[in-house]
Design a protein around this motif. Structure first.
Motif, short mmCIF file in Angstrom:
data_model
loop_
_atom_site.label_atom_id
_atom_site.label_comp_id
_atom_site.label_asym_id
_atom_site.label_seq_id
_atom_site.Cartn_x
_atom_site.Cartn_y
_atom_site.Cartn_z
N ARG A 58 37.27 51.68 56.09
CA ARG A 58 36.19 51.28 57.01
C ARG A 58 34.94 50.85 56.21
NH1 ARG A 58 36.79 55.33 61.12
NH2 ARG A 58 38.12 53.93 62.29
N ALA A 59 34.62 51.63 55.20
CA ALA A 59 33.43 51.30 54.39
C ALA A 59 33.62 49.95 53.68
CB ALA A 59 33.16 52.40 53.37
N CYS A 60 34.81 49.74 53.14
CA CYS A 60 35.08 48.48 52.43
C CYS A 60 35.04 47.31 53.42
CB CYS A 60 36.42 48.53 51.71
SG CYS A 60 36.42 49.67 50.31
N ALA A 61 35.65 47.51 54.59
CA ALA A 61 35.65 46.43 55.60
C ALA A 61 34.21 46.10 55.98
CB ALA A 61 36.45 46.86 56.82
N GLY A 62 33.39 47.15 56.13
CA GLY A 62 31.98 46.92 56.49
C GLY A 62 31.24 46.16 55.41
N ALA A 63 31.63 46.39 54.17
CA ALA A 63 30.96 45.72 53.05
C ALA A 63 31.60 44.37 52.73
CB ALA A 63 31.03 46.63 51.81
N GLY A 64 32.68 44.05 53.42
CA GLY A 64 33.37 42.78 53.15
C GLY A 64 34.07 42.78 51.80
N VAL A 65 34.43 43.96 51.32
CA VAL A 65 35.13 44.05 50.03
C VAL A 65 36.60 44.40 50.29
CG1 VAL A 65 35.29 45.37 47.86
CG2 VAL A 65 33.05 44.73 48.78
N ALA A 66 37.48 43.65 49.68
CA ALA A 66 38.91 43.85 49.94
C ALA A 66 39.42 45.12 49.26
CB ALA A 66 39.69 42.63 49.44
N VAL A 67 40.58 45.57 49.75
CA VAL A 67 41.19 46.82 49.29
C VAL A 67 42.63 46.54 48.85
CG1 VAL A 67 41.99 49.09 50.07
CG2 VAL A 67 39.82 48.19 50.90
N VAL A 68 43.00 47.09 47.69
CA VAL A 68 44.40 46.99 47.25
C VAL A 68 44.95 48.40 47.10
CG1 VAL A 68 45.97 46.24 45.39
CG2 VAL A 68 44.00 44.83 46.01
N PRO A 69 45.94 48.79 47.92
CA PRO A 69 46.52 50.13 47.75
C PRO A 69 47.45 50.18 46.53
CG PRO A 69 47.17 49.11 49.87
CD PRO A 69 46.55 48.04 49.03
N GLN A 70 47.52 51.36 45.94
CA GLN A 70 48.41 51.55 44.78
C GLN A 70 49.04 52.93 44.83
OE1 GLN A 70 47.07 52.52 40.50
NE2 GLN A 70 47.31 50.31 40.44
N GLY A 71 50.34 52.98 44.54
CA GLY A 71 51.03 54.27 44.43
C GLY A 71 51.17 54.64 42.97
N GLY A 72 52.40 54.60 42.46
CA GLY A 72 52.64 54.98 41.06
C GLY A 72 52.41 53.86 40.08
N ASN A 73 52.05 52.69 40.58
CA ASN A 73 51.81 51.50 39.75
C ASN A 73 53.02 51.17 38.90
OD1 ASN A 73 50.41 49.28 38.87
ND2 ASN A 73 49.16 50.39 37.37
N THR A 74 54.20 51.25 39.51
CA THR A 74 55.42 50.85 38.81
C THR A 74 55.92 49.49 39.29
OG1 THR A 74 56.76 52.05 40.42
CG2 THR A 74 56.18 53.24 38.41
N GLY A 75 55.17 48.86 40.17
CA GLY A 75 55.57 47.54 40.69
C GLY A 75 55.60 46.50 39.57
N LEU A 76 56.36 45.45 39.80
CA LEU A 76 56.56 44.46 38.73
C LEU A 76 56.15 43.06 39.16
CD1 LEU A 76 60.07 45.79 37.58
CD2 LEU A 76 57.88 46.14 36.42
N VAL A 77 55.49 42.93 40.33
CA VAL A 77 55.12 41.59 40.81
C VAL A 77 53.61 41.44 41.03
CG1 VAL A 77 57.36 40.99 41.80
CG2 VAL A 77 55.70 42.26 43.19
N GLY A 78 52.82 42.33 40.46
CA GLY A 78 51.36 42.19 40.53
C GLY A 78 50.78 42.50 41.90
N ALA A 79 51.51 43.25 42.76
CA ALA A 79 51.00 43.53 44.11
C ALA A 79 50.11 44.75 44.15
CB ALA A 79 52.17 43.71 45.07
N SER A 80 50.20 45.62 43.15
CA SER A 80 49.50 46.90 43.26
C SER A 80 48.29 46.98 42.33
CB SER A 80 50.47 48.04 42.96
OG SER A 80 50.97 47.91 41.64
N ILE A 81 47.88 45.85 41.81
CA ILE A 81 46.67 45.87 40.97
C ILE A 81 45.63 44.92 41.57
CG2 ILE A 81 47.73 46.60 38.80
CD1 ILE A 81 47.15 43.21 38.57
N PRO A 82 44.36 45.18 41.32
CA PRO A 82 43.34 44.29 41.89
C PRO A 82 43.34 42.96 41.17
CG PRO A 82 42.34 45.85 40.40
CD PRO A 82 43.78 46.22 40.47
#
Ligand code: MLT
Ligand code: ZN
Length: 461
Positions: A58-82
């Motif tokens: 909610r705070a990020c949406a209010g500030a117009g700043v995007a959010v990228v969720p991350q779990g264990g950061n084992t992904g291999l296609v660049g989806a979990s990093i900003p």
């Protein structure tokens, strides 16, 4: 809200120890497992509850700043990093296994629970999680759901979507969506659980999951077979299935990958002689003598074979060591991270597809080493290019993905689209299909604050 105000608001929500802005401290969160993807973050935020995730979004949406969720950061296609100044939302602190129910056969856990921790909790009640993958110690349930991860058990149990009964997710406006009946038969309305699965952080932030558990297979054997070619491995797998073996997993690799694994992990080669290709099969339900009978039924297809009573890790090490060994080899030959392309083609065309990749990459990039391995039962090849200059990554990706389409395949089998394959989306999906996905994205995230540039093109482009 200006940057400083947003940081203060985030600090008020999660505490100052969990808002990280120092670049050296955030580097591990901003860089993916391969090292190929690295981005800039306004902050890394580590909430400890669904309420905190909701307040952060909610705070990020209010500030117009995007959010990228991350779990264990084992992904291999660049989806979990900003990419460029998003807030990186690490879910790792949501790591509680809340309940394991041996009667309903379910496990309820936070999104940050590792796959290995969930497997251990299931094992304590004599059951099994239907997801397994080599990155199990770091990969999280939330990440597996967000990517619809495949892994090693898909042949019998299906991918992550088939293991998920309920979900809790924070939507782009901070509201909390909860579908949590735990019922296998629950046919009320759109399949929102299925929709969020594989949405790669673009439709919501997964905070809790209700996983289906399954019975543990009995009389497990791990079989490694040396064969003359990938086509022979495919025929051998079909032969073993025709004999009535229950296949829990069916994987393949080649002599070049095995060579990297044995030298990197200091393992002895599995057989006295070398074979061009290796098929690893895990079977259940039969005695070793029956497994040996089935193997001898393969006749001349069988170069050599060895059987380990399961659950065993000795033979699996040759297959599971591939990712790490390939990355280490790529770095030591000076080319940086390998280019990794995860694809699937129909099983009958897998051998021809791999041959075409080797030919075409060899012609265009003669110094590049091609190492492939993967999940044979699903025709899922992990194509790794070692020694490729970073500037050639797009050209090589394009070449491989067009060959995938020529062979009737999918440009993303189990790793997702992410940023890596987003420019090729229209190769694999029709304009109507992409427009439908865009309409769903717009409905759930009209301001585009969740993982912009992942899966779908950013709105501005
Ligand atoms: C695997 O099957 O080991 C994973 O998908 C990782 C990889 O592709 O390297
Ligand atoms: Zn894989």
């Amino acid at each position: 809200m200006a940057g400083r105000d947003l940081i203060s608001a985030l600090t008020a929500i999660v505490g100052s120890g969990h808002v990280l802005t120092d670049e050296a401290v955030t580097k591990g969160y901003r860089t993916d497992w391969t090292g190929r993807w690295e981005g800039r973050a306004t902050a890394v935020v580590r909430p400890a509850s669904t309420d905190e995730v909701s307040a952060v979004v909610r705070a990020c949406a209010g500030a117009g700043v995007a959010v990228v969720p991350q779990g264990g950061n084992t992904g291999l296609v660049g989806a979990s990093i900003p990419h460029d100044g998003e807030v990186l939302l690490s879910l790792r602190r949501l790591d509680a296994v809340d309940a394991v129910d041996p009667v309903e056969q379910t496990l309820a856990a936070g999104a940050g629970t590792t796959v290995a921790a969930a497997q251990a909790a299931a094992a304590q009640v004599g059951l099994m999680l239907g997801i397994d993958l080599a990155a199990r110690e770091s990969a999280t349930l939330g990440g597996a759901v967000a990517t619809n991860a495949g892994g090693l058990r898909v042949v019998r149990l299906g991918a992550t979507r088939a293991q998920l009964l309920g979900i809790e997710a924070v939507l782009a406006d901070g509201s909390v969506l909860r579908r949590w009946t735990g019922l296998v038969k629950d046919n009320v309305g759109y399949d929102l659980v299925g929709l969020l699965t594989g949405s790669e952080g673009t439709l919501g932030v997964v905070t809790r999951v209700l996983m289906r558990l399954v019975s543990r297979p009995a009389h497990v054997h791990v079989v490694l077979v040396g064969v003359a070619s990938l086509a022979a491995a495919t025929e051998a797998l079909a032969g073993l299935r025709r004999c009535g073996l229950t296949i829990e997993a069916a994987e393949y690799f080649h002599s070049d990958g095995l060579e990297l694994v044995t030298s990197r992990l200091g393992l002895r080669a599995p057989f006295g002689g070398d074979f061009p290709t290796y098929l690893l099969v895990e079977t259940s339900g039969l005695a070793e003598a029956d497994v040996l009978d089935a193997l001898s039924g393969l006749g001349p297809l069988l170069g050599d074979a060895t059987v380990e009573a399961g659950p065993g890790s000795r033979l699996w090490a040759y297959r599971e060591g591939h990712t790490e060994a390939i990355s280490a080899a790529a770095v030591s030959r000076g080319g940086g991270a390998p280019l990794k392309v995860d694809v699937a083609v129909p099983l009958r065309r897998l051998a021809a597809f791999e041959a075409a990749v080797r030919d075409r990459i060899g012609e265009r990039f003669p110094d590049v080493q091609v190492v492939t391995f993967g999940h044979l039962a699903e025709g899922n090849a992990h194509v790794n290019l070692l020694g490729l200059a970073g500037a050639s990554a797009d050209e090589a990706t394009d070449l491989v993905l067009r060959l995938v389409i020529d062979h009737g395949g999918s440009i993303s089998a189990e790793h997702g689209v992410g940023r890596a394959k987003q420019p090729w989306l229209s190769l694999a999906r029709s304009p109507v299909d992409v427009a439908t996905m865009r309409a769903i994205k717009n409905a759930l995230d009209p301001s585009g604050i969740l993982s912009p540039g992942v899966l779908l093109p950013p709105v501005s482009s």
